[in-house]
Enzyme design. Structure first.
Site, PDB file in Angstrom:
ATOM      1  CB  THR A   1      -1.761   5.505   3.663  1.00  0.00           C
ATOM      2  OG1 THR A   1      -0.718   5.709   2.717  1.00  0.00           O
ATOM      3  CG2 THR A   1      -2.042   6.784   4.397  1.00  0.00           C
TER       4      THR A   1
ATOM      5  NE  ARG B   1       5.408   9.087  -3.857  1.00  0.00           N
ATOM      6  CZ  ARG B   1       4.383   8.664  -3.112  1.00  0.00           C
ATOM      7  NH1 ARG B   1       4.522   8.459  -1.823  1.00  0.00           N
ATOM      8  NH2 ARG B   1       3.212   8.452  -3.657  1.00  0.00           N
TER       9      ARG B   1
ATOM     10  N   GLY C   1       4.088  11.818  -1.014  1.00  0.00           N
ATOM     11  CA  GLY C   1       2.769  11.486  -1.558  1.00  0.00           C
ATOM     12  C   GLY C   1       1.699  12.480  -1.127  1.00  0.00           C
ATOM     13  CG  ASP C   2      -2.255  10.931  -0.995  1.00  0.00           C
ATOM     14  OD1 ASP C   2      -1.321  10.111  -0.875  1.00  0.00           O
ATOM     15  OD2 ASP C   2      -3.423  10.647  -0.700  1.00  0.00           O
TER      16      ASP C   2
ATOM     17  N   GLY D   1      -0.601   8.191  -4.340  1.00  0.00           N
ATOM     18  CA  GLY D   1      -0.679   9.579  -3.890  1.00  0.00           C
ATOM     19  C   GLY D   1      -0.637  10.621  -4.983  1.00  0.00           C
TER      20      GLY D   1
HETATM   21  N1  GLY Z   1      -1.024   7.552  -0.295  1.00  0.00           N
HETATM   22  C1  GLY Z   1       0.240   7.483   0.269  1.00  0.00           C
HETATM   23  C2  GLY Z   1       1.313   7.846  -0.649  1.00  0.00           C
HETATM   24  O1  GLY Z   1       1.124   7.889  -1.864  1.00  0.00           O
HETATM   25  O2  GLY Z   1       2.390   8.112  -0.181  1.00  0.00           O
END
Ligand code: GLY
Length: 346
Positions: free
Chosen positions: A207, A235, A237-238, A261
């Site tokens: 990221t 999916r 993520g964070d 994430g």
């Molecule tokens: N930190 C990026 C993700 O998990 O998508």
């Protein structure tokens, strides 16, 4: 400002003051120290299991040059008196355009062989935020996140709807092949063979993100990612989750995270850093380390960058490395680091 808002803010300030007074710590929004930078910027290009010697000297140089370019783009805005919001967007766009990083042009592939991009941006001055998840057609998802913040009444738009919003708002579109890179495709093929979550250990979590303080004292944060190789079922993520991978609040801090994430979401990692500063009186480095400790405790890994209201940058990680860099009015030459045992730039 309405009377109700004013009363709410006064109560908030009193509550914070009481808590901090009880614990005998300083307020989280102290007057700027004499030596505090006028502006400050930090960036990251992902964290991972980076053993020294795994990167060729050429690749090492290329990653650092990529971080330098992002720092220079953001610093140009801040030096000229521009906003932290413009600075973090400018820095992240540079990283999104660089195929070395897992965002925009260098995004990883999903199990089906697509690129689904997530991004978020937050303005610490207003607490306004914008985010997109699973977008496929926008060259710079961070600018789309900003458009969501500024041109829609919403915070988070996903998938086809976000792609449509992007077109309607006139953001630069890119065909699916724009996001293709041979290296990422090979990673997907290897993933399909072995069904490992990740294959390139130097790019475990790629990221990108930026945090900044501008000359007016406002902070902002931005994060952008392709997510994880082989991700399925939509999916997310964070990165596009405000408070998890991205958060900014004037006076406290701005944060951008990278890593597994799911764990950063469960720990509200980015918001946690700011709350540690606001409510516990921790320094930004203590807050970054404390938050990473909470991620470690539940089995997650990665890293985060943060900047406080005085422009002090902090880097927290529990991996062997994180591509990272900083620049400020006090140290106006880009400085970068990759390995965990390499001193982080301040
Ligand atoms: N930190 C990026 C993700 O998990 O998508």
């Amino acid at each position: 400002m309405s009377v109700t808002t004013e009363i709410k803010m006064t109560l908030q300030t009193l509550r914070r003051f009481t808590v901090l007074a009880l614990f005998g710590v300083a307020l989280s929004t102290p007057a700027l120290a004499d030596d505090a930078p006028k502006w400050s910027l930090a960036v990251h290009g992902g964290a991972g299991v980076l053993e020294r010697g795994e990167l060729t000297p050429e690749k090492d140089k290329a990653f650092r040059a990529g971080l330098d370019a992002a720092l220079e783009a953001g610093a140009k805005v801040l030096k000229a008196g521009g906003s932290s919001l413009d600075a973090v967007e400018a820095a992240v766009r540079v990283l999104e355009d660089n195929p070395l990083f897992n965002a925009g042009k260098g995004a990883v592939f999903t199990a089906e062989g697509r690129n689904e991009l997530d991004a978020a941006i937050m303005d610490g001055a207003t607490l306004k935020a914008g985010a997109v998840a699973g977008v496929t057609r926008t060259r710079n998802p961070i600018s789309l996140a900003r458009a969501v913040m500024e041109k829609s009444p919403h915070v988070l738009l996903a998938r086809e709807g976000a792609d449509q919003f992007s077109k309607e708002k006139g953001l630069e579109q890119a065909p699916p092949e724009y996001f293709y890179t041979e290296e990422r495709w090979k990673q997907l093929l290897a993933w399909r063979k072995d069904h490992q979550a990740m294959l390139d250990p130097t790019h475990l979590f790629g990221t990108v993100g930026a945090v900044a303080l501008d000359q007016a004292g406002h902070v902002a944060a931005a994060t952008s990612t392709g997510g994880m190789t082989g991700k399925r079922w939509g999916r997310i993520g964070d990165s596009p989750i405000i408070g998890a991978g991205t958060y900014a609040r004037d006076g406290d801090c701005a944060v951008s995270a990278t890593g597994s994430g799911e764990y950063f979401i469960r720990e509200s990692a980015a918001r946690q850093v700011c709350d540690r500063i606001a409510w516990k009186g921790e320094t930004v480095q203590q807050a970054a380390d404390g938050t990473m400790a909470s991620i470690t405790k539940i089995g997650g890994d990665g890293g985060l960058i943060a900047i406080d209201g005085q422009g002090r940058a902090a880097f927290g990680m529990n991996d062997l490395g994180m591509y990272r860099g900083a620049i400020s009015s006090a140290a106006p030459t880009p400085r970068t680091a990759i390995y965990a045992d390499e001193p982080s730039p301040r």
